[in-house]
Design a protein around this motif. Sequence first.
Motif, PDB file in Angstrom:
ATOM      1  N   GLY A 204       0.836  -1.183   0.000  1.00 55.69           N
ATOM      2  CA  GLY A 204       0.000   0.000   0.000  1.00 55.69           C
ATOM      3  C   GLY A 204       0.866   1.226   0.000  1.00 55.69           C
ATOM      4  O   GLY A 204       2.029   1.195  -0.380  1.00 55.69           O
ATOM      5  N   ASP A 205       0.315   2.354   0.403  1.00 55.87           N
ATOM      6  CA  ASP A 205       1.055   3.593   0.491  1.00 55.87           C
ATOM      7  C   ASP A 205       0.506   4.393   1.649  1.00 55.87           C
ATOM      8  O   ASP A 205      -0.493   4.025   2.267  1.00 55.87           O
ATOM      9  CB  ASP A 205       0.967   4.379  -0.823  1.00 55.87           C
ATOM     10  CG  ASP A 205      -0.462   4.455  -1.339  1.00 55.87           C
ATOM     11  OD1 ASP A 205      -1.344   4.824  -0.548  1.00 55.87           O
ATOM     12  OD2 ASP A 205      -0.693   4.146  -2.523  1.00 55.87           O
ATOM     13  N   SER A 206       1.177   5.490   1.959  1.00 57.66           N
ATOM     14  CA  SER A 206       0.770   6.288   3.105  1.00 57.66           C
ATOM     15  C   SER A 206       1.197   7.726   2.901  1.00 57.66           C
ATOM     16  O   SER A 206       2.058   8.027   2.059  1.00 57.66           O
ATOM     17  CB  SER A 206       1.382   5.734   4.397  1.00 57.66           C
ATOM     18  OG  SER A 206       2.795   5.807   4.349  1.00 57.66           O
ATOM     19  N   PHE A 207       0.594   8.621   3.653  1.00 61.40           N
ATOM     20  CA  PHE A 207       1.040  10.012   3.679  1.00 61.40           C
ATOM     21  C   PHE A 207       0.754  10.587   5.052  1.00 61.40           C
ATOM     22  O   PHE A 207      -0.086  10.080   5.801  1.00 61.40           O
ATOM     23  CB  PHE A 207       0.381  10.838   2.576  1.00 61.40           C
ATOM     24  CG  PHE A 207      -1.026  11.259   2.878  1.00 61.40           C
ATOM     25  CD1 PHE A 207      -1.302  12.503   3.418  1.00 61.40           C
ATOM     26  CD2 PHE A 207      -2.088  10.403   2.622  1.00 61.40           C
ATOM     27  CE1 PHE A 207      -2.604  12.883   3.687  1.00 61.40           C
ATOM     28  CE2 PHE A 207      -3.383  10.789   2.891  1.00 61.40           C
ATOM     29  CZ  PHE A 207      -3.649  12.029   3.420  1.00 61.40           C
ATOM     30  N   THR A 208       1.478  11.626   5.383  1.00 59.11           N
ATOM     31  CA  THR A 208       1.400  12.237   6.706  1.00 59.11           C
ATOM     32  C   THR A 208       0.872  13.659   6.583  1.00 59.11           C
ATOM     33  O   THR A 208       1.282  14.407   5.686  1.00 59.11           O
ATOM     34  CB  THR A 208       2.782  12.248   7.383  1.00 59.11           C
ATOM     35  OG1 THR A 208       3.244  10.911   7.510  1.00 59.11           O
ATOM     36  CG2 THR A 208       2.698  12.888   8.762  1.00 59.11           C
ATOM     37  N   GLU A 209      -0.015  14.009   7.494  1.00 59.26           N
ATOM     38  CA  GLU A 209      -0.595  15.352   7.514  1.00 59.26           C
ATOM     39  C   GLU A 209      -0.424  15.945   8.907  1.00 59.26           C
ATOM     40  O   GLU A 209      -0.747  15.284   9.906  1.00 59.26           O
ATOM     41  CB  GLU A 209      -2.074  15.297   7.134  1.00 59.26           C
ATOM     42  CG  GLU A 209      -2.750  16.660   7.089  1.00 59.26           C
ATOM     43  CD  GLU A 209      -4.232  16.538   6.769  1.00 59.26           C
ATOM     44  OE1 GLU A 209      -4.676  17.082   5.753  1.00 59.26           O
ATOM     45  OE2 GLU A 209      -4.933  15.884   7.560  1.00 59.26           O
ATOM     46  N   THR A 210       0.091  17.156   8.965  1.00 57.79           N
ATOM     47  CA  THR A 210       0.289  17.847  10.237  1.00 57.79           C
ATOM     48  C   THR A 210      -0.754  18.951  10.383  1.00 57.79           C
ATOM     49  O   THR A 210      -0.889  19.799   9.499  1.00 57.79           O
ATOM     50  CB  THR A 210       1.701  18.439  10.336  1.00 57.79           C
ATOM     51  OG1 THR A 210       2.666  17.398  10.182  1.00 57.79           O
ATOM     52  CG2 THR A 210       1.903  19.118  11.687  1.00 57.79           C
ATOM     53  N   THR A 211      -1.467  18.939  11.486  1.00 63.93           N
ATOM     54  CA  THR A 211      -2.537  19.909  11.732  1.00 63.93           C
ATOM     55  C   THR A 211      -2.216  20.717  12.978  1.00 63.93           C
ATOM     56  O   THR A 211      -1.865  20.152  14.023  1.00 63.93           O
ATOM     57  CB  THR A 211      -3.892  19.199  11.923  1.00 63.93           C
ATOM     58  OG1 THR A 211      -4.150  18.406  10.767  1.00 63.93           O
ATOM     59  CG2 THR A 211      -5.014  20.199  12.099  1.00 63.93           C
ATOM     60  N   GLN A 212      -2.321  22.044  12.854  1.00 63.25           N
ATOM     61  CA  GLN A 212      -2.125  22.946  13.983  1.00 63.25           C
ATOM     62  C   GLN A 212      -3.483  23.443  14.461  1.00 63.25           C
ATOM     63  O   GLN A 212      -4.264  23.965  13.662  1.00 63.25           O
ATOM     64  CB  GLN A 212      -1.253  24.141  13.564  1.00 63.25           C
ATOM     65  CG  GLN A 212       0.074  23.766  12.928  1.00 63.25           C
ATOM     66  CD  GLN A 212       1.074  23.251  13.940  1.00 63.25           C
ATOM     67  OE1 GLN A 212       0.913  23.451  15.147  1.00 63.25           O
ATOM     68  NE2 GLN A 212       2.114  22.584  13.457  1.00 63.25           N
ATOM     69  N   THR A 213      -3.764  23.258  15.752  1.00 63.10           N
ATOM     70  CA  THR A 213      -5.021  23.726  16.337  1.00 63.10           C
ATOM     71  C   THR A 213      -4.705  24.735  17.427  1.00 63.10           C
ATOM     72  O   THR A 213      -3.962  24.432  18.367  1.00 63.10           O
ATOM     73  CB  THR A 213      -5.839  22.564  16.932  1.00 63.10           C
ATOM     74  OG1 THR A 213      -6.026  21.570  15.931  1.00 63.10           O
ATOM     75  CG2 THR A 213      -7.191  23.043  17.421  1.00 63.10           C
ATOM     76  N   SER A 214      -5.249  25.938  17.310  1.00 63.70           N
ATOM     77  CA  SER A 214      -5.000  26.980  18.303  1.00 63.70           C
ATOM     78  C   SER A 214      -5.757  26.690  19.590  1.00 63.70           C
ATOM     79  O   SER A 214      -6.648  25.846  19.638  1.00 63.70           O
ATOM     80  CB  SER A 214      -5.423  28.349  17.748  1.00 63.70           C
ATOM     81  OG  SER A 214      -6.840  28.399  17.591  1.00 63.70           O
ATOM     82  N   TRP A 215      -5.386  27.440  20.627  1.00 63.64           N
ATOM     83  CA  TRP A 215      -6.058  27.269  21.919  1.00 63.64           C
ATOM     84  C   TRP A 215      -7.530  27.639  21.805  1.00 63.64           C
ATOM     85  O   TRP A 215      -8.389  26.941  22.348  1.00 63.64           O
ATOM     86  CB  TRP A 215      -5.364  28.127  22.969  1.00 63.64           C
ATOM     87  CG  TRP A 215      -5.973  27.997  24.332  1.00 63.64           C
ATOM     88  CD1 TRP A 215      -5.770  27.004  25.240  1.00 63.64           C
ATOM     89  CD2 TRP A 215      -6.901  28.901  24.940  1.00 63.64           C
ATOM     90  NE1 TRP A 215      -6.501  27.209  26.383  1.00 63.64           N
ATOM     91  CE2 TRP A 215      -7.213  28.386  26.229  1.00 63.64           C
ATOM     92  CE3 TRP A 215      -7.496  30.092  24.550  1.00 63.64           C
ATOM     93  CZ2 TRP A 215      -8.080  29.024  27.092  1.00 63.64           C
ATOM     94  CZ3 TRP A 215      -8.358  30.729  25.414  1.00 63.64           C
ATOM     95  CH2 TRP A 215      -8.652  30.184  26.669  1.00 63.64           C
ATOM     96  N   PHE A 216      -7.851  28.693  21.069  1.00 65.35           N
ATOM     97  CA  PHE A 216      -9.249  29.082  20.904  1.00 65.35           C
ATOM     98  C   PHE A 216     -10.010  28.025  20.100  1.00 65.35           C
ATOM     99  O   PHE A 216     -11.174  27.742  20.367  1.00 65.35           O
ATOM    100  CB  PHE A 216      -9.333  30.455  20.213  1.00 65.35           C
ATOM    101  CG  PHE A 216      -8.936  31.601  21.089  1.00 65.35           C
ATOM    102  CD1 PHE A 216      -9.788  32.051  22.095  1.00 65.35           C
ATOM    103  CD2 PHE A 216      -7.701  32.220  20.929  1.00 65.35           C
ATOM    104  CE1 PHE A 216      -9.420  33.108  22.911  1.00 65.35           C
ATOM    105  CE2 PHE A 216      -7.329  33.274  21.754  1.00 65.35           C
ATOM    106  CZ  PHE A 216      -8.184  33.723  22.738  1.00 65.35           C
ATOM    107  N   GLY A 217      -9.348  27.439  19.114  1.00 63.31           N
ATOM    108  CA  GLY A 217      -9.994  26.378  18.354  1.00 63.31           C
ATOM    109  C   GLY A 217     -10.301  25.171  19.224  1.00 63.31           C
ATOM    110  O   GLY A 217     -11.372  24.561  19.118  1.00 63.31           O
ATOM    111  N   ARG A 218      -9.356  24.805  20.080  1.00 58.40           N
ATOM    112  CA  ARG A 218      -9.590  23.684  20.999  1.00 58.40           C
ATOM    113  C   ARG A 218     -10.712  24.000  21.969  1.00 58.40           C
ATOM    114  O   ARG A 218     -11.512  23.129  22.323  1.00 58.40           O
ATOM    115  CB  ARG A 218      -8.314  23.354  21.761  1.00 58.40           C
ATOM    116  CG  ARG A 218      -7.190  22.805  20.906  1.00 58.40           C
ATOM    117  CD  ARG A 218      -6.024  22.409  21.787  1.00 58.40           C
ATOM    118  NE  ARG A 218      -6.441  21.397  22.732  1.00 58.40           N
ATOM    119  CZ  ARG A 218      -5.955  21.282  23.966  1.00 58.40           C
ATOM    120  NH1 ARG A 218      -5.051  22.155  24.402  1.00 58.40           N
ATOM    121  NH2 ARG A 218      -6.366  20.320  24.769  1.00 58.40           N
ATOM    122  N   LEU A 219     -10.754  25.261  22.409  1.00 54.33           N
ATOM    123  CA  LEU A 219     -11.806  25.646  23.352  1.00 54.33           C
ATOM    124  C   LEU A 219     -13.183  25.567  22.693  1.00 54.33           C
ATOM    125  O   LEU A 219     -14.149  25.125  23.311  1.00 54.33           O
ATOM    126  CB  LEU A 219     -11.536  27.060  23.869  1.00 54.33           C
ATOM    127  CG  LEU A 219     -12.408  27.528  25.047  1.00 54.33           C
ATOM    128  CD1 LEU A 219     -12.234  26.599  26.237  1.00 54.33           C
ATOM    129  CD2 LEU A 219     -12.052  28.959  25.430  1.00 54.33           C
TER     130      LEU A 219
END
Length: 470
Positions: free
Chosen positions: A24-39
């Motif tokens: 198979g194959d794969s890929f990596t994704e990096t996501t940044q979530t701010s403090w307000f977004g988490r809240l």
Amino acid sequence: MSDDNQASGPSWSDGPGGAGGYGGDSFTETTQTSWFGRLKQAIVGVLIGLLLIPVSVVLLFWNEGRAVTTARSLTEGAGIVQSVSADRVDPANQGKLVHVAGPLTLGGSVSDAEFGVTAQAVRLIRKVEMYQWKEESRSETRKKLGGGEETVTTYSYVREWSDRLHDSTRFKQPGNHHNPPMRYSSRSVTVAKASLGAFDASPNVLGRLSGGEPLSVDAAAEARARQTVGEPVRVVDGRLYVGRDPDSPQIGDLRISYEAVTASQISVVAQQAGNGFAPYQTAAGDRLLMVEKGVVPAAQMFTAAQDANTVMTWILRAVGALVMFIGFVLFFRPLSVVGDVIPFLGDIIGLGTGAIGLAMTAVLSAITIAVAWLYYRPIVGILVLVVGVGIALGLWFLGRGRRSARQVAVPAGMAPAAPGYGMPPQVPMGQMPPGQWQPPPMPPGQWQQPPGQWQQNPQQGTSPQGPVVR
């Protein structure tokens, strides 16, 4: 893309295997979530938690009612069931709950018309698997100073055989991982006509039998399947393979296997309806229709059903408690998110709120089950409640008594007894009746003044009249 959640571009990595292999194959994704977004997410989670908690309460309450109804129905059935002979149908038992055990005679064979597979069995089960893409994901989240999060998600795409279609339109990267629709599905066929002695055994009764055994497909079935499918078909390891090369499967290839459920004798607990059987409606609320392989006594069948009811009750209790715990965790989630401004503080708050949620789950689920028992079984529920309260009060009084014994209070104006002396601490000093208190004997080698005389203090040297002149 909003400022609350930002994703970096994917990083691709090819896995082993060609187009027809198992790689198979794969890929990596990096996501940044701010403090307000988490809240914001945590606040939405609070709403979900407020929904899950009452849902879990309803599930727990309903489960207790279901368990009681099933238990009462089985108890009722066990008390009125009549074991009758399978040799003849007695009209006097019409509409009654009967237990019949004996030889099963099939009125024909069962077959899969699409592929021409036939067997002398009670049921024929067809299992269809397709070679297809499957998406797997693994995420690692790291908290950042200030309350934000960075999530690294690795999506992997592998090829596998599955009897359930994986919807490739929902994949993160569906472009190169398209799964075609399954042309055939799994199904089962029950023999149309059979008899249990003199009784008719309908597909509704025989369909409750389980425990199939693998059925190998022969070369004749291969030829019939080739005509039906219109594609290359061959028999591999007793199964039909639809595709060009079994050693190098392609996306969309099919693998079809069969199982046959057979039984020479069966036992049935049901209502006698004409020459056959139907579910029996109990006064408690459930409908009884039980079928097992072999000659099984009625008492054993009811005991097995009661055991299965107990297992199901505890499974649903665990599910209800888990849903409730998740609800409480989501409800308290904003507290840990607020504390995540300092990462380790958020972890500490998360542990604390998790412990509180677990305790609240234990208390609320227990109260819900107790209230359900009071509703569905008032007498038993009250007795259990009384016994539980009695045990709790007994343990509380026992613990209180032990604490009182360890901590003896000394009233005002009272002097505690000196170590080694026999004066009780509850007698005020100077009010000891004459002749009742005796000083303890002095250790050997020490000087002791005769009774009634004063005793010299070797350190200070005093007498009743004043200081002693040395």
